[in-house]
Motif scaffolding. Structure first.
Motif, PDB file in Angstrom:
ATOM      1  N   LEU A1037      41.657  34.914  35.482  1.00 12.05           N
ATOM      2  CA  LEU A1037      42.102  34.956  36.876  1.00 12.05           C
ATOM      3  C   LEU A1037      41.467  33.816  37.666  1.00 12.05           C
ATOM      4  CD1 LEU A1037      41.905  38.756  37.762  1.00 12.05           C
ATOM      5  CD2 LEU A1037      43.894  37.437  37.056  1.00 12.05           C
ATOM      6  N   THR A1038      42.278  33.126  38.408  1.00 10.45           N
ATOM      7  CA  THR A1038      41.759  32.114  39.336  1.00 10.45           C
ATOM      8  C   THR A1038      42.040  32.502  40.788  1.00 10.45           C
ATOM      9  OG1 THR A1038      43.813  30.855  39.188  1.00 10.45           O
ATOM     10  CG2 THR A1038      42.044  30.278  37.641  1.00 10.45           C
ATOM     11  N   ARG A1039      42.662  33.639  40.978  1.00  5.04           N
ATOM     12  CA  ARG A1039      42.938  34.108  42.338  1.00  5.04           C
ATOM     13  C   ARG A1039      43.008  35.627  42.354  1.00  5.04           C
ATOM     14  NH1 ARG A1039      47.816  30.951  44.150  1.00  5.04           N
ATOM     15  NH2 ARG A1039      46.684  29.310  43.052  1.00  5.04           N
ATOM     16  N   GLU A1040      42.557  36.207  43.424  1.00  5.27           N
ATOM     17  CA  GLU A1040      42.650  37.646  43.631  1.00  5.27           C
ATOM     18  C   GLU A1040      43.129  37.911  45.067  1.00  5.27           C
ATOM     19  OE1 GLU A1040      39.982  36.406  40.776  1.00  5.27           O
ATOM     20  OE2 GLU A1040      39.178  36.627  42.821  1.00  5.27           O
ATOM     21  N   ALA A1041      43.889  38.987  45.189  1.00  7.40           N
ATOM     22  CA  ALA A1041      44.314  39.476  46.509  1.00  7.40           C
ATOM     23  C   ALA A1041      43.856  40.920  46.607  1.00  7.40           C
ATOM     24  CB  ALA A1041      45.826  39.364  46.676  1.00  7.40           C
ATOM     25  N   ILE A1042      42.891  41.160  47.474  1.00  3.31           N
ATOM     26  CA  ILE A1042      42.267  42.475  47.589  1.00  3.31           C
ATOM     27  C   ILE A1042      42.425  42.964  49.018  1.00  3.31           C
ATOM     28  CG2 ILE A1042      40.118  43.780  47.286  1.00  3.31           C
ATOM     29  CD1 ILE A1042      39.141  41.428  45.528  1.00  3.31           C
ATOM     30  N   ALA A1043      42.782  44.240  49.164  1.00  5.71           N
ATOM     31  CA  ALA A1043      42.870  44.838  50.499  1.00  5.71           C
ATOM     32  C   ALA A1043      42.415  46.290  50.394  1.00  5.71           C
ATOM     33  CB  ALA A1043      44.287  44.762  51.037  1.00  5.71           C
ATOM     34  N   PHE A1044      41.639  46.744  51.349  1.00  7.46           N
ATOM     35  CA  PHE A1044      41.237  48.146  51.387  1.00  7.46           C
ATOM     36  C   PHE A1044      40.735  48.471  52.784  1.00  7.46           C
ATOM     37  CE2 PHE A1044      37.498  45.779  50.075  1.00  7.46           C
ATOM     38  CZ  PHE A1044      36.463  46.325  50.816  1.00  7.46           C
ATOM     39  N   THR A1045      40.612  49.779  53.024  1.00 10.52           N
ATOM     40  CA  THR A1045      40.080  50.288  54.277  1.00 10.52           C
ATOM     41  C   THR A1045      38.948  51.248  53.946  1.00 10.52           C
ATOM     42  OG1 THR A1045      42.254  50.113  55.311  1.00 10.52           O
ATOM     43  CG2 THR A1045      40.664  51.517  56.410  1.00 10.52           C
ATOM     44  N   THR A1133      35.285  28.875  38.891  1.00  7.15           N
ATOM     45  CA  THR A1133      36.415  29.451  39.632  1.00  7.15           C
ATOM     46  C   THR A1133      37.248  30.363  38.763  1.00  7.15           C
ATOM     47  OG1 THR A1133      37.813  27.549  39.088  1.00  7.15           O
ATOM     48  CG2 THR A1133      36.540  27.450  41.141  1.00  7.15           C
ATOM     49  N   GLN A1134      36.839  30.569  37.495  1.00  6.01           N
ATOM     50  CA  GLN A1134      37.636  31.386  36.584  1.00  6.01           C
ATOM     51  C   GLN A1134      36.948  32.736  36.374  1.00  6.01           C
ATOM     52  OE1 GLN A1134      38.145  29.081  33.029  1.00  6.01           O
ATOM     53  NE2 GLN A1134      39.729  27.760  33.944  1.00  6.01           N
ATOM     54  N   PHE A1135      37.753  33.802  36.607  1.00  5.12           N
ATOM     55  CA  PHE A1135      37.283  35.172  36.372  1.00  5.12           C
ATOM     56  C   PHE A1135      37.888  35.585  35.033  1.00  5.12           C
ATOM     57  CE2 PHE A1135      36.464  39.329  38.959  1.00  5.12           C
ATOM     58  CZ  PHE A1135      35.610  39.761  37.975  1.00  5.12           C
ATOM     59  N   ASN A1136      37.038  35.605  33.981  1.00  6.37           N
ATOM     60  CA  ASN A1136      37.539  35.716  32.612  1.00  6.37           C
ATOM     61  C   ASN A1136      37.536  37.164  32.131  1.00  6.37           C
ATOM     62  OD1 ASN A1136      37.748  32.788  31.990  1.00  6.37           O
ATOM     63  ND2 ASN A1136      35.546  32.860  32.423  1.00  6.37           N
ATOM     64  N   SER A1137      38.646  37.547  31.534  1.00  8.51           N
ATOM     65  CA  SER A1137      38.773  38.830  30.822  1.00  8.51           C
ATOM     66  C   SER A1137      38.312  40.008  31.674  1.00  8.51           C
ATOM     67  CB  SER A1137      37.960  38.790  29.515  1.00  8.51           C
ATOM     68  OG  SER A1137      38.438  37.767  28.683  1.00  8.51           O
ATOM     69  N   VAL A1138      39.049  40.254  32.755  1.00  9.41           N
ATOM     70  CA  VAL A1138      38.729  41.367  33.648  1.00  9.41           C
ATOM     71  C   VAL A1138      38.785  42.672  32.867  1.00  9.41           C
ATOM     72  CG1 VAL A1138      39.435  42.612  35.708  1.00  9.41           C
ATOM     73  CG2 VAL A1138      39.601  40.123  35.634  1.00  9.41           C
ATOM     74  N   LYS A1139      37.740  43.490  33.018  1.00  8.58           N
ATOM     75  CA  LYS A1139      37.639  44.731  32.246  1.00  8.58           C
ATOM     76  C   LYS A1139      38.025  45.962  33.069  1.00  8.58           C
ATOM     77  CE  LYS A1139      34.189  47.545  29.786  1.00  8.58           C
ATOM     78  NZ  LYS A1139      32.757  47.655  29.435  1.00  8.58           N
ATOM     79  N   SER A1140      37.383  46.170  34.219  1.00  5.97           N
ATOM     80  CA  SER A1140      37.627  47.396  34.977  1.00  5.97           C
ATOM     81  C   SER A1140      37.296  47.193  36.448  1.00  5.97           C
ATOM     82  CB  SER A1140      36.804  48.565  34.424  1.00  5.97           C
ATOM     83  OG  SER A1140      35.420  48.262  34.457  1.00  5.97           O
ATOM     84  N   LEU A1141      37.845  48.098  37.271  1.00  4.04           N
ATOM     85  CA  LEU A1141      37.565  48.138  38.703  1.00  4.04           C
ATOM     86  C   LEU A1141      36.934  49.485  39.000  1.00  4.04           C
ATOM     87  CD1 LEU A1141      39.777  46.993  41.640  1.00  4.04           C
ATOM     88  CD2 LEU A1141      38.814  49.284  41.679  1.00  4.04           C
ATOM     89  N   ILE A1142      35.811  49.470  39.730  1.00  3.74           N
ATOM     90  CA  ILE A1142      35.059  50.691  39.973  1.00  3.74           C
ATOM     91  C   ILE A1142      34.934  50.900  41.477  1.00  3.74           C
ATOM     92  CG2 ILE A1142      32.829  51.857  39.660  1.00  3.74           C
ATOM     93  CD1 ILE A1142      32.480  50.149  37.106  1.00  3.74           C
TER      94      ILE A1142
END
Length: 1309
Positions: A1037-1045, A1133-1142
């Protein structure tokens, strides 16, 4: 009102109807004789004549005598030609020519009539049309058949316009016949008393007809009286005719005890007015002139106790009833008929049935009244006075609808001062002004702009002034002024001449519009006929010898209960609290269905809907449940489970269901819907439904059509079964309903009624509950209707020659058209309807213009709406057009509405007679290419699809809704096409709901954790096209779009954590000071990049919205919709091999995590997280709604909540929560009831077992059960006061049973 009508006509009109000689029902004989050609020269007169050879005597049609017609000395708008027919005559037509062989002819004129040659009245063709179109040359005859005949002795033709290359020139003829009538003149102290035989009471039809004329605004026309204050009266009150009934107060107590129905207006004008009252069976028509009030009588007839005599013109013993304040009638009656009996003829022949009280003559006297009408702001009347007198005395009467305007202006003698009398806010005010002196003002009267005649008297002597209005000392004003009053030589009434300077005539208030009469100066009444003949005074823009006031609120063109008010030239509608808007309160402010509200972006809630739009049905309140399919929920008054005992066929138990709307309103809503249903549950113990032995059912229900229905929920009308009979699952296969098994134990027949034509259920009848151990219970659910089939009803026009045709559009006085369209064509006609001359057309004139064109007889008009962007963009656009007698309007989408105001005195009826063409024209030119949807005419939907199915070149329906409505799918939702509309796919959105706008929130307790595993997502979705397949070990991943409240009060806190297989991670935390920190570690050999936003402490218990977007080394952060903050990454700038979101607490390996993130993780997160989106993944939504189908793991106390929408300080104390384990489906209502009321021993054993189980768990759930039970009871609707204690006990038992089931779902998962 209905009881009044019956009382009036059963007990007043007791004379049988034998041979009523129709005088008011129209002429069935020839009445077209020439009336003018045989008259002598002396019967003709005029305002002036050009020469003796142009005298009015030469104005006979087709004659060439003299100069060949009448021509006045001066051609202006004050000329007239008058005919004396010798006696009152019925005139049915008129004809005109110009002067023979000349250039003299009249192109338009007014027609006036009179009985005496004074106090003229203008003839009106329509409600507001005064002028007749005249000639276009000298010799052709223009003939007019009058819409309603004139009964008069004198006719007057008043030219309005003429050939400007010549002069006024006229030859005329009138057509008609002799008019015979019986007339009686009452002097205000007399009356007729008519006694009749009480045995003559067999008539089915009762009729009274008469004509009257008077200058008095009050007076009794008809009266009948009885004992105890009972009376019935027809009377003039303030120039209006009132039909009153009073029932003695000792007999009944209802609103019908005193009733007053009012018709007509301005009836004190000394012109004939007709009254007709008809009663046939229960139908009653009350007509004054052309205005009719209809009644339908239903009430009792036995309340009134009346004598067998009637009086006309007064009351035999005034004050006998104690309730009649009016005077005796002063004026004339004509052709007074009472069930065929000529009352005036009986009086003339002195028949014994008639007693004449007072002085009554049998001819009609005419009071010498000369009114004058001020037509416009330029009107004035200048009258001479005697200058230099120290006494000023002026009086006159006036009537108007305007609350402002100059009444009188005069310059004082030898000074620049003067006096002004004017109307201001409906009051008469007088001002005296003089340079160097303080202005003196007097005020008298109130509400003087009500159309009634009001008298004004001004008297001034030296410095004393008195102002009196309506001869009322309480409405008078007296003052001393600081100046000496000396009268001037000219008095200007109503306005000032244009050429006169302000020192002579001052008018700062605007001209007076209205009528005046009985003008007196220095105690001498002015001769206004001399003014008309130019022998005294001066004037401009006046009509002398008539009062042209019109009541523009009669009839009342304000629709839907709008209040009418008026000025001289127009009327106004107050639409407040009606639910409608527009110039005539025609257009509903509410949508026609929940579907329409949904596609305006509204969410679930209570809404008013107006099912027939601008039609007669009013709005009512419903609940709209906005899901993928929209549900309209209409509740009724009896939603409880109700128990029935001791009912049989002789004494059935009857239940009435009342809805918040009339059945007509419900019918319209049901017709709109695609599907409607209503659940009906019937519980029984030895209580049967059907009866195969004699075919007479034991229980049945009534729907909207008031027909008996014997089928039950889950069945169809022609099957006559219950749901179990259809499914073959009845407890006794010999019967088609469970209850027909007639068992001594509780069972039920429950199902959904779906046949729209029978819904809603309005009554239920139960009879079989009077045997031993026999009882029943029922429960009727709300009426549920789905969708709106009219909203998406569409047609596609594929060729320019194609069109749909429908019956003629009827919108004579008010009409509205609305529809949606989409096209790529540059022009085309949407719809067109033609008449002989009138028409209406709506078209796309160019890519940016929509036009409404119409003609109602005043010439073609066009309204254009210009759009700043092209309308042929293949997206849906909304068009709304309305035309009424005040104005026409056109609106496109949300662009400003364009309005065209109608002329105040023009044609008002839109008269069409051809078919309505949709998508084209009668000439098949300028056809429309594209789609038209949801076409509504006066609130009535037009079925385009039905007609399109049988029309070449047109197809039903129209695809491509997402091109217009796709923007209604929010937060990453995707629009999906449907035949009737569209839906929003929220699969990859963190939100839910019909438009992906509903937040998904959860409360996290201490130590709770939600883990979303991308590796497993990849293994599940690698063979699909899902966005989730973008996460896998080989993906960088070279880009992320994150949104939360989020919302919390704890610091430090871990908000979000994403890790990889290579010990890279992203963490979002709240630091010790409450600031937001974003930590990127994309290089395992370097410390993380830390980005802090020290906005303020965000651990304040309030909702905070966070958006994080990374594009390689650029990082953008947005907090609470504030301006974005930009950062730069210094590491990889590279997010390699994303595993999980906690979310919450990290429960796995944390050896490589930085110390601050570890501190934040020590307690994880306590508070609210909402609407979390990571690229195309919604982890919180997956955990709450799809945990079985997504690779998500949940640990600890984690509860779905609405905390993401609350604004309270602490979500832990204010949120309403539901356990994650509480995911079971709806409960069958029949089973709890059966469990609750089954009494056999087998169930007792089961209850004991359940009780033992509950005791084992009581320590854990006792408090919870108590809370649930209390909440359930609070939500119940209170039952009938007649419920016995056994039924109350039954419901309490049901409550406990339902509570146990609910708690089992939550705690025994």
């Amino acid at each position: 009102m209905d009881s009044f009508a019956q009382i009036f006509f059963k007990l007043v009109f007791l004379i049988p109807f034998h041979h009523w000689n129709i005088l008011a029902a129209g002429n069935k004989y020839n009445c077209d004789d020439q009336l003018v050609s045989g008259l002598p020269q002396s019967s003709f007169s005029s305002s002036s004549e050009l020469s003796s050879s142009h005298s009015p005597g030469f104005a006979r049609l087709n004659r060439r005598d003299g100069a060949g017609g009448w021509t006045p000395l001066i051609s202006n708008k004050y000329q007239w030609l008058q005919i004396d027919l010798g006696e009152r005559t019925e005139i049915t037509a008129v004809a005109t020519q110009g002067g023979y062989g000349s250039s003299d002819w009249v192109t338009s004129y007014l027609l006036m009539f009179s009985d005496s040659g004074r106090n003229w009245k203008q003839y009106r063709q329509e409600e507001s049309i005064w002028a007749f179109s005249g000639n276009t040359n000298a010799d052709n005859v223009v003939y007019y058949k009058l819409q309603h005949s004139i009964k008069a002795r004198f006719l007057r033709f008043v030219p309005l316009d003429w050939n400007h290359n010549g002069r006024i020139g006229m030859r005329i003829e009138a057509y008609g016949c002799t008019y015979r009538s019986e007339v009686a003149d009452f002097d205000g102290k007399s009356f007729l008393l008519y006694r009749f035989n009480p045995k003559s009471t067999t008539a089915l039809k009762d009729v009274i007809s008469l004509k009257f004329k008077t200058i008095q605004r009050d007076g009794i026309l008809l009266h009948r009286e009885g004992q105890n204050g009972d009376h019935i009266t027809l009377a003039l009150a303030n120039g209006k005719l009132s039909l009153l009934i009073n029932i003695g107060d000792a007999k009944i107590y209802s609103t019908d005890a005193q009733i007053n129905i009012t018709l007509g207006s301005l009836l004190d004008d000394q012109h004939w007015h007709s009254v007709l009252i008809e009663h046939f069976n229960n139908q009653v028509n009350f007509t004054v002139d052309k205005h009719t009030h209809h009644f339908h009588a239903k009430g009792e007839f036995n309340y009134l106790d009346l004598d067998y005599e009637l009086s006309f013109g007064g009351i035999p013993v005034p004050g006998k009833s104690g309730l009649i304040p009016w005077k005796n009638f002063h004026g004339c009656f004509e052709n007074l008929y009472y069930n065929g009996v000529n009352i005036i003829d009986l009086a003339k022949r002195q028949k014994p049935q008639i007693n004449i009280m007072g002085n009554i003559s049998f001819s009609c006297s005419e009071p010498p009244i000369v009114p004058v009408t001020f037509l416009n702001p330029n009107s004035y009347l200048a009258l001479p006075g005697t200058s230099g007198q120290d006494e000023v005395s002026i009086s006159f009467q006036f009537r108007t609808w305007n609350n402002e305007g100059l009444l009188l202006s005069s310059k004082l003698y030898q000074t620049s001062g003067g006096l002004l009398m004017y109307l201001s806010d409906g009051k008469v005010k007088v001002s005296f002004y003089k340079p160097g002196k303080v202005q003196s003002d007097l005020t008298a009267g109130a509400e003087l702009h009500n159309g009634q005649w009001h008298s004004v008297s001004l008297f001034a002597k030296k410095n004393r002034v008195s102002l009196v209005v309506d001869n009322d000392v309480t409405s008078s004003s007296h003052a001393s002024i600081p100046m000496q009053m000396l009268s001037g030589d000219t008095y200007y009434f109503g306005g000032c001449p244009v050429h006169v300077n302000s020192s002579e005539c001052k008018n700062p208030f605007g001209g007076f519009l209205g009528c005046m009469k009985k003008i007196s100066i220095d105690n001498s009444e002015m001769d206004l006929i001399s003014v008309q003949q130019n022998s005294m005074g001066n004037f401009s823009d006046l009509q002398i010898d008539l009062c042209g006031i019109v009541d523009r609120c009669l009839p009342n063109y304000c629709e839907h209960g709008g209040e009418c008010s008026q000025s001289w030239n127009s009327f106004y509608c107050n639409c407040a609290n009606t639910g409608y808007m527009g110039a005539t309160c025609h257009y509903s402010i509410y949508e026609q269905s929940c579907e329409a509200y949904k596609h305006r972006g509204n969410t679930s809630g209570f809404y008013y809907i107006d099912s027939d739009g601008s039609g007669p049905l009013g709005p009512f309140l419903v609940y709209c449940n906005m899901t993928d399919t929209t549900w309209t929920i209409i509740q009724h008054n009896n939603t409880e489970l109700s128990r029935v005992k001791n009912a049989n066929r002789e004494n059935p138990h009857t239940v009435f269901f009342k809805y918040p709307a009339m059945l007509e309103q419900l019918q319209a809503t049901i017709n709109h819907a695609e599907h409607c249903e209503q659940e009906l549950a019937y519980y029984c113990k030895k209580s049967r439904l059907s009866n195969k032995q004699d075919g007479i059912p034991f229980s049945w229900w009534i729907g909207k059509v008031n027909e008996t229905q014997t089928y039950w929920g889950g069945s169809k009308p022609d099957v006559q079964k219950c749901a179990c009979g259809i499914q073959g699952s009845c407890i006794d296969s010999q019967h088609d309903c469970n209850c027909d098994a007639d068992r001594n134990e509780w069972t039920n027949d429950t199902g959904v009624l779906t046949y729209k034509e029978h819904l809603p259920v309005t009554k239920i009848f139960i009879t079989d509950t009077d045997r031993p151990n026999s009882e029943a219970a029922y429960k009727l659910g709300p009426l549920l209707c789905q969708g709106d089939r009219e909203f998406w009803n569409a047609a596609s026009f594929n060729t320019e020659a194609s069109y749909l045709h429908f019956p003629t559009f009827h919108g004579e006085l008010s009409a509205d058209v609305s529809f949606f369209f989409k096209t790529t064509a540059s022009s085309g006609v949407f719809l067109e309807n033609l008449g002989i001359k009138d028409f209406i057309r709506i078209e796309l004139h160019s890519p940016t213009e929509v036009t409404l064109s119409f003609d109602v007889g005043n010439g073609a008009n066009e309204i254009i709406v210009q759009s700043p962007t092209p309308l042929n963009d293949n997206q849906w656009h909304y068009v709304k057009a309305e035309r009424n007698i005040k104005e026409a309007s056109l609106q496109v989408d949300q662009l400003p509405q364009r309005i065209h105001t109608a002329p105040p005195d023009g044609h008002i009826r839109l008269q069409l007679n051809s078919q309505l063409f949709v998508g084209g024209t009668a000439s098949r030119q300028k056809g429309f290419l594209g789609c038209i949807r949801s076409l509504q005419l006066n609130g009535e939907a037009i079925d385009l699809e039905e007609r399109a199915n049988v029309t070449p070149g047109v197809k039903p329906g129209c695809p491509g809704h997402c091109s217009s409505y796709g923007n209604m799918c929010h937060n990453g939702g995707k629009c999906k096409e449907k035949y009737n509309g569209f839906s929003c796919d929220c699969t990859f959105s963190a939100y839910t709901g019909p438009f992906c706008k509903k937040e998904i929130s959860a409360y996290f307790g201490a130590g709770s954790s939600v883990t979303y595993n991308f590796q497993e997502t990849y293994s599940l979705a690698k063979n699909s096209s899902s966005h989730a397949a973008s996460f896998h070990p080989d993906m960088t991943l070279t880009r992320e779009a994150i949104a939360f409240t989020f919302r919390t009060t704890r610091i430090p806190s871990l908000l979000l954590y994403v890790n990889s297989f290579y010990k890279e991670y992203l963490s979002v935390i709240l630091a010790k000071n409450g600031s937001l920190q974003i930590r990127y570690k994309l290089d395992s050999h370097q410390d993380p990049d830390i980005f802090s936003i020290n906005f303020r402490s965000m651990a304040d218990g309030q909702l905070h919205h966070v958006k994080i977007n990374r594009e390689e080394e650029k990082l953008f952060v947005e907090l609470n919709q504030n301006e974005k903050i930009k950062f730069f990454l210094s590491s990889d700038t590279q997010f390699n091999s994303v595993k999980s979101l906690i979310l919450g607490k990290i429960l796995g390996d944390t050896n490589y995590v930085d110390p601050d993130t570890l501190k934040a993780n020590s307690l994880g997160f306590i508070g609210c997280l909402s609407s979390i989106q990571f690229n195309h993944v919604a982890p919180l939504k997956a955990a709450l709604h799809h945990s079985s189908s997504f690779p998500v793991t949940v640990k600890g106390h984690f509860i779905e909540s609405n905390c993401g929408t609350l604004t309270g300080a602490d979500s832990t104390s204010s949120e309403t929560t539901h356990s994650l384990a509480d995911h079971s489906g709806p409960i069958d209502e029949g089973e709890p009831l059966a469990n609750a009321i089954r009494s056999d021993s087998a169930i007792i054993g089961g209850v004991i077992a359940v009780a033992i189980f509950i005791l084992l768990c009581i320590a854990a759930i006792a408090v919870r059960i108590h809370k649930k039970k209390s909440a359930y009871k609070k939500k119940e609707v209170k039952g009938s006061e007649k419920e016995d204690s056994a039924e109350t006990a039954l419901k309490n038992e049901l409550n406990v049973q339902n509570t146990v089931n609910e708690n089992q779902k939550e705690y025994f998962f």
